[in-house]
Design an enzyme around this catalytic site. Sequence first.
Site, PDB file in Angstrom:
ATOM      1  N   ALA A 133       0.843  -1.289  -0.037  1.00  0.00           N
ATOM      2  CA  ALA A 133      -0.102  -0.167  -0.124  1.00  0.00           C
ATOM      3  C   ALA A 133       0.875   1.292   0.035  1.00  0.00           C
ATOM      4  O   ALA A 133       0.410   2.268   0.440  1.00  0.00           O
ATOM      5  CB  ALA A 133      -0.971   0.005   1.055  1.00  0.00           C
ATOM      6  N   SER A 218       0.236  -6.215  -5.636  1.00  0.00           N
ATOM      7  CA  SER A 218      -0.598  -5.171  -5.002  1.00  0.00           C
ATOM      8  C   SER A 218       0.067  -3.546  -5.102  1.00  0.00           C
ATOM      9  O   SER A 218       0.010  -3.288  -6.488  1.00  0.00           O
ATOM     10  CB  SER A 218      -0.235  -5.418  -3.376  1.00  0.00           C
ATOM     11  OG  SER A 218      -1.038  -4.521  -2.605  1.00  0.00           O
ATOM     12  N   ALA A 219       0.691  -3.006  -4.298  1.00  0.00           N
ATOM     13  CA  ALA A 219       1.017  -1.432  -4.827  1.00  0.00           C
ATOM     14  C   ALA A 219       2.286  -1.688  -5.684  1.00  0.00           C
ATOM     15  O   ALA A 219       2.482  -0.993  -6.581  1.00  0.00           O
ATOM     16  CB  ALA A 219       1.651  -0.859  -3.349  1.00  0.00           C
ATOM     17  N   GLU A 344     -10.592  -9.243  -3.929  1.00  0.00           N
ATOM     18  CA  GLU A 344      -9.567  -8.366  -3.841  1.00  0.00           C
ATOM     19  C   GLU A 344     -10.033  -7.478  -2.543  1.00  0.00           C
ATOM     20  O   GLU A 344      -9.227  -6.952  -1.818  1.00  0.00           O
ATOM     21  CB  GLU A 344      -9.215  -7.730  -5.030  1.00  0.00           C
ATOM     22  CG  GLU A 344      -8.475  -8.551  -6.047  1.00  0.00           C
ATOM     23  CD  GLU A 344      -6.861  -8.704  -5.615  1.00  0.00           C
ATOM     24  OE1 GLU A 344      -6.484  -8.342  -4.686  1.00  0.00           O
ATOM     25  OE2 GLU A 344      -6.259  -9.235  -6.462  1.00  0.00           O
ATOM     26  N   HIS A 454      -7.075 -10.553  -1.136  1.00  0.00           N
ATOM     27  CA  HIS A 454      -5.758 -10.010  -1.997  1.00  0.00           C
ATOM     28  C   HIS A 454      -4.301 -10.397  -0.983  1.00  0.00           C
ATOM     29  O   HIS A 454      -4.439 -10.694   0.054  1.00  0.00           O
ATOM     30  CB  HIS A 454      -5.997  -8.505  -1.283  1.00  0.00           C
ATOM     31  CG  HIS A 454      -4.668  -7.697  -1.984  1.00  0.00           C
ATOM     32  ND1 HIS A 454      -4.638  -7.240  -3.378  1.00  0.00           N
ATOM     33  CD2 HIS A 454      -3.721  -6.899  -1.185  1.00  0.00           C
ATOM     34  CE1 HIS A 454      -3.492  -6.503  -3.318  1.00  0.00           C
ATOM     35  NE2 HIS A 454      -2.899  -6.339  -2.073  1.00  0.00           N
TER      36      HIS A 454
END
Length: 545
Positions: A133, A218-219, A344, A454
């Site tokens: 994130a 993810s990020a 997710e 996720h």
Amino acid sequence: MQHFWWYIASLAAGLLPFAIASEPLVTLPYGSFQGNTSRSVTSFLGMPYAQPPLGNLRFAPPQAPEAFDGVRLATSYGAACLQQTGSPPQGLTIKLSSLADVSEDCLFVNVLTPAAVNTSNKLPVLFWVYGGAFVEGSSASNPGNIIVERSITLGEPIIFVSFNYRLNAFGFLASEEVENAGLTNIGMRDQRFAMEWVNKYISSFGGDPDKVTIWGESAGAFAVGLQMIMNNGDAQGLFRAAIMESGSAYALRNVSAAQGYYDLLVNYTGCSGQADTLACLREAPAEQIVEAVNLTPTTFNYTGHNLAWQPRLDRDLFVRNPQHSLLMGLYTKVPIISGDCDDEGTLFSLGNLNITTDEEFLQYIGSNYIPGATPAEIAAVGAAYPDNPSLGSPFGTGDADVLTPQFKRIAAFTGDWQFEAPRRLTLSVISQTQDAWAYLFKRGKSTPYLGAYHSSDLSEFFTDIDYIGTDALINFVTNLDPNAPAGLPANVSYLSGIQWPRWTSGNVSPSLLTFQDPIPTFNFTSDTFRAAPMALLTALSLQMP
């Protein structure tokens, strides 16, 4: 299979031992590093790819590492960048990891190679961008040893590279002051600088700088998608393919949307009375900045994926909504793989358990995710994602997992808004000019409240669970095609003899390689689920600047 005979010859010559007598050494223009060989993998860990971002280099673009004399040990991972921490959300049924070794001095790179490699081999390279994130994460969390070992077994040896990039306020500080100073999106600049390091130096490790595939989760996957958009898609030849695992280029917010978080840091550190608040923040104790960062929301708070610290539109690296750039053709023209987990949104909906009514749901998505939408458009989203648990996420679980009356509804919307709809848009555009493949991870659907959540697919790529995902990665990095090369024996890989069709925009029912329970089950399903709701979300996302 072009490297298969290299592997056989290496075995015959005794070049793949379980222990190497002499420790490996690499000499770069700025210094020499001693690595370590274990079994069939040689590792060079914790090498600086930039100067420590301290003092005047805090919040500044990365600078080339300074030269040093002698030989430095490169046998352990360097410190992770400073992390944002917070309390686990209520209802979380999985364990979150934490890092002990963190520092502001964190710009390190790691290179893992087959033990038998030499500088003439010019092996393909897999460049890993971790997730978290944009506020946490480390290159040490997912070592690539198994991937390199598996590539040797397949006769398609590759090199694995990972690195650290700055996070939270240290990497994604945004405000009018920051934008005027030209210091936006520092974490993205770290990533690009690490790619440039690979381009310059990977040949010294036996890698081919012209055969780099960037891969993120993810990020990290958001970052890969955004790296394809940066500078109007001009990647300067730094990579030839991309893999996005749970994330694609998405509609970024303006720098101005983060002004409040900058002001919070200024006030917390006592810099509010200074003429140059950015200069004052550079001199503030790092621990004090971390304390202030920890007062800002995480993905587990009410704001969910409306992140406090993330890439921003800055009139420099990103001049428009990245999804507009995709539609304008301003993206890096390389083959891609893109995939998501089935559920997710569940993990990021645990911070919204106070939302229990239809009115609260509509107000939440309007104010937090789509602030420019009209009341009619918000109502349309509410109709597309109805107050019906059997249609919510975890998908396909009926009336089970109803943590609150709106939980499964919020999770369905969040997953599609942030992950599934951007993935489908990305594939629909890029597949018109490049080869593209897509997958869906549906294992673990019985996990209470979370389903196939996720990040639950990470083990598919980083462990020896069944090697299906790992083999696809290696095939793609080597041949720009995730399918097994012709002639690979069926007892070597589950992908042998299987044809994973390309995702094509002209196909009314594009294929997804779908990971199913029990392991190692997989099949092919159609990428047509929730077509109308996701089309609505994409239209609203494209209305953003």
